[in-house]
Motif scaffolding. Structure first.
Motif, PDB file in Angstrom:
ATOM      1  N   LEU B  86    -128.854  10.271  -5.472  1.00  0.00           N
ATOM      2  CA  LEU B  86    -127.746  11.230  -5.371  1.00  0.00           C
ATOM      3  C   LEU B  86    -127.572  11.759  -3.951  1.00  0.00           C
ATOM      4  O   LEU B  86    -126.498  12.227  -3.588  1.00  0.00           O
ATOM      5  CB  LEU B  86    -127.958  12.415  -6.329  1.00  0.00           C
ATOM      6  CG  LEU B  86    -128.191  12.048  -7.796  1.00  0.00           C
ATOM      7  CD1 LEU B  86    -128.286  13.317  -8.633  1.00  0.00           C
ATOM      8  CD2 LEU B  86    -127.091  11.153  -8.329  1.00  0.00           C
ATOM      9  N   ASP B  87    -128.633  11.689  -3.146  1.00  0.00           N
ATOM     10  CA  ASP B  87    -128.588  12.309  -1.814  1.00  0.00           C
ATOM     11  C   ASP B  87    -128.752  11.319  -0.668  1.00  0.00           C
ATOM     12  O   ASP B  87    -128.392  11.598   0.459  1.00  0.00           O
ATOM     13  CB  ASP B  87    -129.692  13.376  -1.709  1.00  0.00           C
ATOM     14  CG  ASP B  87    -129.536  14.426  -2.799  1.00  0.00           C
ATOM     15  OD1 ASP B  87    -128.501  15.100  -2.791  1.00  0.00           O
ATOM     16  OD2 ASP B  87    -130.427  14.539  -3.660  1.00  0.00           O
ATOM     17  N   ARG B 110    -122.559  12.148  -6.993  1.00  0.00           N
ATOM     18  CA  ARG B 110    -122.471  12.078  -5.520  1.00  0.00           C
ATOM     19  C   ARG B 110    -121.172  12.730  -5.032  1.00  0.00           C
ATOM     20  O   ARG B 110    -121.184  13.507  -4.087  1.00  0.00           O
ATOM     21  CB  ARG B 110    -122.537  10.615  -5.029  1.00  0.00           C
ATOM     22  CG  ARG B 110    -123.940  10.024  -5.088  1.00  0.00           C
ATOM     23  CD  ARG B 110    -123.946   8.562  -4.637  1.00  0.00           C
ATOM     24  NE  ARG B 110    -123.656   8.400  -3.217  1.00  0.00           N
ATOM     25  CZ  ARG B 110    -124.555   8.436  -2.225  1.00  0.00           C
ATOM     26  NH1 ARG B 110    -125.838   8.623  -2.524  1.00  0.00           N
ATOM     27  NH2 ARG B 110    -124.190   8.274  -0.977  1.00  0.00           N
ATOM     28  N   LYS B 115    -120.915  13.554  -1.271  1.00  0.00           N
ATOM     29  CA  LYS B 115    -121.438  12.299  -0.712  1.00  0.00           C
ATOM     30  C   LYS B 115    -120.468  11.169  -1.037  1.00  0.00           C
ATOM     31  O   LYS B 115    -119.839  11.167  -2.100  1.00  0.00           O
ATOM     32  CB  LYS B 115    -122.809  11.953  -1.329  1.00  0.00           C
ATOM     33  CG  LYS B 115    -123.904  12.985  -1.161  1.00  0.00           C
ATOM     34  CD  LYS B 115    -124.364  13.145   0.246  1.00  0.00           C
ATOM     35  CE  LYS B 115    -125.260  12.023   0.712  1.00  0.00           C
ATOM     36  NZ  LYS B 115    -125.716  12.235   2.113  1.00  0.00           N
TER      37      LYS B 115
END
Lengths: 158, 158
Positions: B86-87, B110, B115
């Motif tokens: 997710l990061d 995300r 993101k």
């Protein structure tokens, strides 16, 4: 790998370019890419007017040649969503988030015909300057250009 | 391209092998592959018993080294479905038809975090000798082996 991809590509924007580039990336030099291009009758179901097949064909060829690829390719005229994808032997389909359901249908229909299912590569969404998707409809409406740049309404009215 | 893939890989069958191979195919030599491996706590939600993390880790390393790849890779311990996906900045996720919904969730989460979304490559279904999917559950039940070969019940009872 033998890769298939398809669309109307009108106008051919940066989302389409990524779709086509990825098809060639996946194919490897000993593979092949088949690019389906909708014919005018099928393409004209869209909500906005479509450029004639021959013009779209030329733009597509220009986009492919700009990739300087050694991978063999051919353009197939599409009379429907599927073209030869239901019966041909190939390895993977490249789709956008928008056309992923068509990819799933292709596998479903292939299974019904006793053909092996294919891999489906879904590209990331390509965003315009304003963080929303690039789409042919937005370009046709004059909101953005083919690279997703916002078209200033003030400039247009001067 | 930097590629992520994940699973419990227990037992590591031909479907998993295709998943891992395709992650390395997509990565290209200047890319990287991160393979998420569920830890024992998370893996034990499955309906059947799971081999300990260390054993699954060793099998996974054996599978990766058998590919003779030059692409850098690392194994990440997964405490949940997502791990660092997710990061982290990466390009594409390789999934099976079964885990495609997890891929969609990853892109959704995300986006919520600001993101960019990633590409999702869904491999074809790998079938057993009987035309049904290879799955860990079927292997655990003793119906098929890790290559999808049918295990003859008669032989077992002799």
């Amino acid at each position: 790998m033998k890769i298939m991809v398809g669309g109307t590509f009108d106008p051919l924007h940066d989302g389409h370019r990524l779709l086509i580039k990825r098809a060639f990336d996946l194919a490897s030099p000993d593979g092949k890419v088949i690019i389906g291009l909708t014919n005018d009758t099928f393409a004209n179901r869209k909500v906005h007017p479509i450029h004639p097949y021959n013009e779209r064909y030329k733009d597509l060829v220009r986009c492919i040649t700009s990739l300087n690829t050694d991978v063999p390719w051919e353009i197939e005229e599409l009379h429907d969503q599927y073209g030869s994808s239901l019966d041909t032997d190939f390895d993977a389909l490249v789709v956008s988030e928008e056309t992923f359901p068509v990819g799933k249908n292709i596998n479903h229909l292939r299974r019904e015909r006793g053909k092996p299912c294919v891999e489906i590569h879904m590209i990331r969404c390509v965003l315009a300057e304003d963080g929303r998707w690039i789409s042919s409809t937005r370009i046709w409406r004059g909101e953005i250009d083919i690279h997703g740049k916002i078209i200033q309404k003030e400039e247009k009215s001067e």
